[in-house]
Enzyme design. Structure first.
Site, PDB file in Angstrom:
ATOM      1  N   HIS A  36       0.811  -1.223   0.000  1.00  0.00           N
ATOM      2  CA  HIS A  36       0.000   0.000   0.000  1.00  0.00           C
ATOM      3  C   HIS A  36       0.842   1.270   0.000  1.00  0.00           C
ATOM      4  O   HIS A  36       0.320   2.354  -0.270  1.00  0.00           O
ATOM      5  CB  HIS A  36      -0.937   0.010   1.220  1.00  0.00           C
ATOM      6  CG  HIS A  36      -0.209   0.161   2.523  1.00  0.00           C
ATOM      7  ND1 HIS A  36       0.043   1.386   3.085  1.00  0.00           N
ATOM      8  CD2 HIS A  36       0.332  -0.759   3.365  1.00  0.00           C
ATOM      9  CE1 HIS A  36       0.697   1.220   4.221  1.00  0.00           C
ATOM     10  NE2 HIS A  36       0.893  -0.067   4.416  1.00  0.00           N
ATOM     11  N   LYS A 195      -3.331 -19.387  18.717  1.00  0.00           N
ATOM     12  CA  LYS A 195      -1.972 -19.723  19.183  1.00  0.00           C
ATOM     13  C   LYS A 195      -1.207 -18.461  19.557  1.00  0.00           C
ATOM     14  O   LYS A 195      -0.323 -18.490  20.426  1.00  0.00           O
ATOM     15  CB  LYS A 195      -1.233 -20.535  18.115  1.00  0.00           C
ATOM     16  CG  LYS A 195      -1.084 -19.860  16.752  1.00  0.00           C
ATOM     17  CD  LYS A 195       0.182 -19.074  16.602  1.00  0.00           C
ATOM     18  CE  LYS A 195       0.261 -18.391  15.251  1.00  0.00           C
ATOM     19  NZ  LYS A 195       1.492 -17.598  15.081  1.00  0.00           N
ATOM     20  N   ASP A 248       2.029 -24.938  14.865  1.00  0.00           N
ATOM     21  CA  ASP A 248       2.188 -23.490  14.942  1.00  0.00           C
ATOM     22  C   ASP A 248       2.267 -23.021  16.388  1.00  0.00           C
ATOM     23  O   ASP A 248       3.014 -22.091  16.723  1.00  0.00           O
ATOM     24  CB  ASP A 248       1.014 -22.818  14.226  1.00  0.00           C
ATOM     25  CG  ASP A 248       1.385 -21.471  13.624  1.00  0.00           C
ATOM     26  OD1 ASP A 248       2.542 -21.040  13.794  1.00  0.00           O
ATOM     27  OD2 ASP A 248       0.520 -20.856  12.980  1.00  0.00           O
TER      28      ASP A 248
END
Length: 335
Positions: A36, A195, A248
């Site tokens: 952006h 997580k 994870d």
């Protein structure tokens, strides 16, 4: 025909978006990376690296930089969104005018919708409709190691089996990037989001000097919390034992490459949340995810004591010492 040479567009030029773009390009897919900030994109184009977020990792030749969103989306059928969760709704609004019937949407954003706790899939379907094939990438992958080409594995969950298999065949690389398909989009999204909250807890514990036993207990009870919430939303229990769940969670709770863990470490050593975030200098997804996860658990009527105590610390002024006392002082119960 979809081949490894079919272009992919990645929206989001932070560390993880850049790392995925490098990985796809290195594996043979012409890749367009949109950001952006035109000045940042121009700098990356000149230096052929993302010096701000991933210094010293040189871009492959087939990685193209783009600051024009419409043009970036024109290049590719597959659009991968990799922005912080608090910006996810905003990027959907931006891409909506440029979506065509052939587009397929994937996201690697790990989080829940700000202030509502809704799954990102729900947000996509509400804002863009249900006509597009959707997928989520999630798993134990730090951006730096991914960008360096070190061996990694990730989960791909989609709402369309053919799409899942096609995209898997495009991005899977036997040299070091393994992609496992899972049909449970709900479970994969939840594992990646919550997580981060548990990792803050693990960091707090280590920052207070509680040691490896306490950290392991937090990880184990953390996966139990995530699984309970997932079951309440219709997820598959097995998902939470896979890459996007336990994999994870362990990575994020035990390695200091994790911003969420480092954030928790600073809290455990006495810093306040604002100062800790300023020291890290990048988005700490778990800070925002804690509130959303707490709200979601309340709506679902699911007991999540670790998440609740971290919420109390971050948003209600509870001290780390009192959080520890609350968790350790819970009534005896079965595992």
């Amino acid at each position: 025909m979809i081949t490894s040479q079919t272009p992919i567009t990645v929206l989001g030029a932070g560390s993880y978006g850049t790392a995925l773009a490098i990985t796809f390009s290195r594996n043979g897919s012409p890749t367009h990376l949109w950001g952006h900030n035109p000045a940042h994109i121009a700098q990356m184009q000149t230096e052929r690296q993302n010096y701000r977020f991933l210094p010293d990792v040189i871009f492959p030749e087939d990685l193209h930089l783009e600051s024009n969103l419409a043009q970036a989306m024109e290049y590719s059928q597959d659009i991968l969104i990799v922005v912080p969760s608090h910006a996810f709704g905003e990027i959907l609004i931006k891409i909506k005018p440029h979506l065509k019937a052939h587009h397929r949407l994937i996201w690697a954003t790990k989080g829940l919708e700000r202030n509502t706790g809704r799954l990102l899939q729900t947000v996509v379907e509400e804002q863009l409709g249900t006509q597009y094939p959707l997928a989520v990438l999630s798993g134990p992958t730090f951006a730096k190691e991914l960008a360096q080409g070190l061996p990694s594995a990730i989960t791909l969950a989609a709402n369309n089996e053919q799409f899942a298999r096609e995209f898997q065949s495009r991005i899977h690389c036997s040299k070091g990037f393994r992609v496992y398909i899972n049909s449970d989009m709900t479970g994969v999204q939840l594992g990646g989001a919550i997580k981060n909250v548990i990792a803050i807890g693990a960091g707090i514990s280590d920052g207070m000097g509680f040691g490896a036993n306490a950290r392991t207990a937090l990880i184990t009870r953390g996966i139990a919390e995530i699984t309970r919430l997932g079951i309440s939303l219709g997820a598959n229990t097995n998902t939470f034992m896979g890459m996007s769940g336990l994999g994870d969670l362990v990575l994020t709770c035990t390695d200091n490459q994790s911003r969420n863990r480092r954030f928790g470490l600073m809290l455990g050593k006495g810093l306040d949340a604002q100062m800790a975030m300023e020291n890290i200098g990048q988005v700490v997804e778990g800070f925002y995810n804690t509130k959303e996860a707490y709200l979601l658990a309340q709506r679902q009527g699911v007991e999540m004591p670790i998440t609740e105590q971290i919420y109390q610390m971050l948003f209600c002024g509870k001290s780390a010492q009192d959080v520890a006392i609350s968790l350790l002082g819970r009534a005896c119960k079965g595992e």
